[in-house]
Write an enzyme that holds these catalytic residues in place. Structure first.
Site, PDB file in Angstrom:
ATOM      1  CE  LYS A 128      58.118  46.822  19.012  1.00  0.00           C
ATOM      2  NZ  LYS A 128      59.023  47.700  19.752  1.00  0.00           N
ATOM      3  CG  ASP A 168      58.526  45.145  22.520  1.00  0.00           C
ATOM      4  OD1 ASP A 168      59.110  46.227  22.445  1.00  0.00           O
ATOM      5  OD2 ASP A 168      57.377  45.054  23.004  1.00  0.00           O
TER       6      ASP A 168
HETATM    7  N1  GLU Z   1      61.670  46.617  21.294  1.00  0.00           N
HETATM    8  C1  GLU Z   1      62.630  47.641  21.513  1.00  0.00           C
HETATM    9  C2  GLU Z   1      62.020  48.995  21.258  1.00  0.00           C
HETATM   10  O1  GLU Z   1      60.850  49.194  21.579  1.00  0.00           O
HETATM   11  C3  GLU Z   1      63.956  47.387  20.798  1.00  0.00           C
HETATM   12  C4  GLU Z   1      63.875  47.163  19.323  1.00  0.00           C
HETATM   13  C5  GLU Z   1      65.178  46.751  18.667  1.00  0.00           C
HETATM   14  O2  GLU Z   1      66.203  46.621  19.330  1.00  0.00           O
HETATM   15  O3  GLU Z   1      65.153  46.564  17.439  1.00  0.00           O
HETATM   16  O4  GLU Z   1      62.618  49.919  20.800  1.00  0.00           O
END
Ligand code: GLU
Length: 447
Positions: A128, A168
């Site tokens: 992340k 996100d």
């Molecule tokens: N931000 C999204 C999540 O919390 C998607 C992440 C992604 O697609 O890599 O899962």
């Protein structure tokens, strides 16, 4: 050492090492204790101290992002990427652009992402990242310059088989498009380095809809398992971003009335059901505030503050805004309003005390790492399409998403039944997600 003593020890060490990183500690505290029955059966995890290994990221990157605003002033933001766990695949997870982004937030999101990604059954590790840059009120040109500067540094750390970021909060198709363009200038065309791309840049159809649709599919499975359905249900949704919009759309399609949506200032209550085309226009085209809804629907109400203080009765709550939007007091108000199911579209929207209250009052709690996994699951399908140089139809992606969400629900429910009780989907999600990662780590001889 007993499983319980071991969990307490790792928790105490984590709290000491990360004093002040509240959200990260919260995520670990909500996770580790639920593993106790699993650790009782798998003593090798205690013997090999695997919990200490799993709470420690493989790598944490921090960098500065200088950029120039439209007035010619030089600005500097801070950015992060946590490459948490690559046992089951390349690091995968979103980037968040929001002023509250800090190391604690990125660590909590990255930690959750490991187990969410594991639950999808797809080959993606957990990561992340993000920045304290605030896209709100910035022009397209400013956002572009920020994204270009961000990627100029960030490109050193990512790649289609290394780390594959996506969006996100504050990062959607516009930002991913700019980030992708800059990566391409520096390294050449490499579609699989980011997901959530614009469809014209090899993005997947249905990626935009995936988190919201997936959330509703998860709840649909939980309802069907209890001989029930969305038909005629009253649903309360928080947020008005990408996750909320497509959760509202799918819930409406399945026969529910969605009463609310919100932004950080307040919420709209529309007893006739939210007018989604208008919300889309306000948020996606005008990039405006949700209060503007009243201009076209004078019979709806706008209330400042949290949507979770709503007094009207409803059946299903879909928190889709942000972390810790629901504390114990608001959870009690939700219970007073008659809510039966809480399913999280956001990451960690419920505080630990709120979750305890849901469980005490037999409200079915569907934790974010299971219920909102549809977004990252379709990201993994985007990676698969990019590797194959193919573009699937919307219906094909949507069908895959439905079956992935069904499998996640079944895994959570069956694991909950095996180690706790059937309705404890939190224990089920945590144990099922952990099992795949930790068994893979053991097979790779990491300890
Ligand atoms: N931000 C999204 C999540 O919390 C998607 C992440 C992604 O697609 O890599 O899962």
């Amino acid at each position: 050492m007993t499983a319980k003593a071991y969990i307490d020890q790792v928790l105490a060490e984590t709290k000491e090492k990360h004093a002040g990183k509240e959200e990260f500690i919260q995520a670990v505290e909500e996770f580790l204790p639920t593993l106790e029955p699993y650790l009782n059966d798998h003593t090798e995890i205690v013997e090999k101290n695997l919990l200490s290994l799993i709470v420690e990221p493989e790598r944490l990157i921090q960098f500065r992002v200088p950029w120039q605003d439209d007035e010619g002033k030089w600005q500097v933001n801070r950015a992060y990427r946590v490459q948490y766990n690559s046992a089951i695949g390349p690091y995968k997870g979103g980037l968040r652009f929001h002023p509250t982004t800090n190391e604690s937030i990125v660590r909590f999101l990255g930690f959750e992402q490991i187990f969410k990604n594991s639950l999808t059954g797809l080959p993606i590790g957990g990561g992340k990242g993000g920045s304290d840059f605030d896209p709100k009120g910035k022009t397209d040109a400013e956002v572009m310059r920020f994204c270009q500067s961000f990627m100029t540094e960030f490109q050193k750390h990512i790649g289609p088989d290394i780390d594959v970021p996506a969006g996100d909060i504050g990062v959607g198709g516009r930002e991913i498009g700019f980030l992708f363009g800059q990566y391409k200038r520096l390294n050449g065309f490499s579609a699989g380095v980011l997901t959530g791309k614009p469809v014209s840049s090899w993005g997947s159809l249905a990626r935009t809809e995936a988190t919201g649709y997936g959330l509703v599919y998860f709840v649909q499975n939980a309802l069907e398992d209890r001989d029930d359905s969305f038909q005629g249900k009253k649903v309360v949704v928080s947020g008005s971003g990408n996750v909320s919009i497509y959760a509202i759309q799918k819930a409406q399609e399945l026969g529910a009335t969605v009463l609310t949506c919100s932004d950080s200032s307040g919420y709209i209550y529309d007893p006739e059901g939210i007018d989604l085309e208008l919300v889309k226009d306000i948020k996606e085209v005008r990039r405006g505030r949700i209060k503007e809804y009243l201009e076209q629907h004078p019979n709806a109400t706008y209330v400042e503050g949290s949507v979770w203080s709503l007094k009207e009765s409803y059946d299903i709550a879909l928190p889709c805004a942000t972390q810790n939007e629901i504390d114990a007091k608001l959870a009690q108000k939700m219970a007073d309003a008659g809510v039966k199911i809480v399913a999280e579209g956001a990451n960690m929207p419920s505080s630990k005390e709120a979750i305890d209250l849901y469980q005490d009052q037999s409200i079915l709690y569907c934790p974010g790492k299971a219920a909102n996994a549809g977004g990252v699951a379709v990201s993994a399908l985007e990676m698969a399409q990019n590797s194959a140089r193919l573009a699937w139809t919307f219906d094909r992606v949507d069908d895959e998403l439905k079956s992935i969400m069904k499998n996640i629900y079944t895994a959570c429910s069956e694991t909950a039944t095996k180690y706790a009780e059937k309705d404890n989907l939190m224990a089920g999600a945590n144990i099922a997600g952990f099992d795949r990662v930790v068994q893979t780590m053991l097979s790779q001889g990491l300890v």
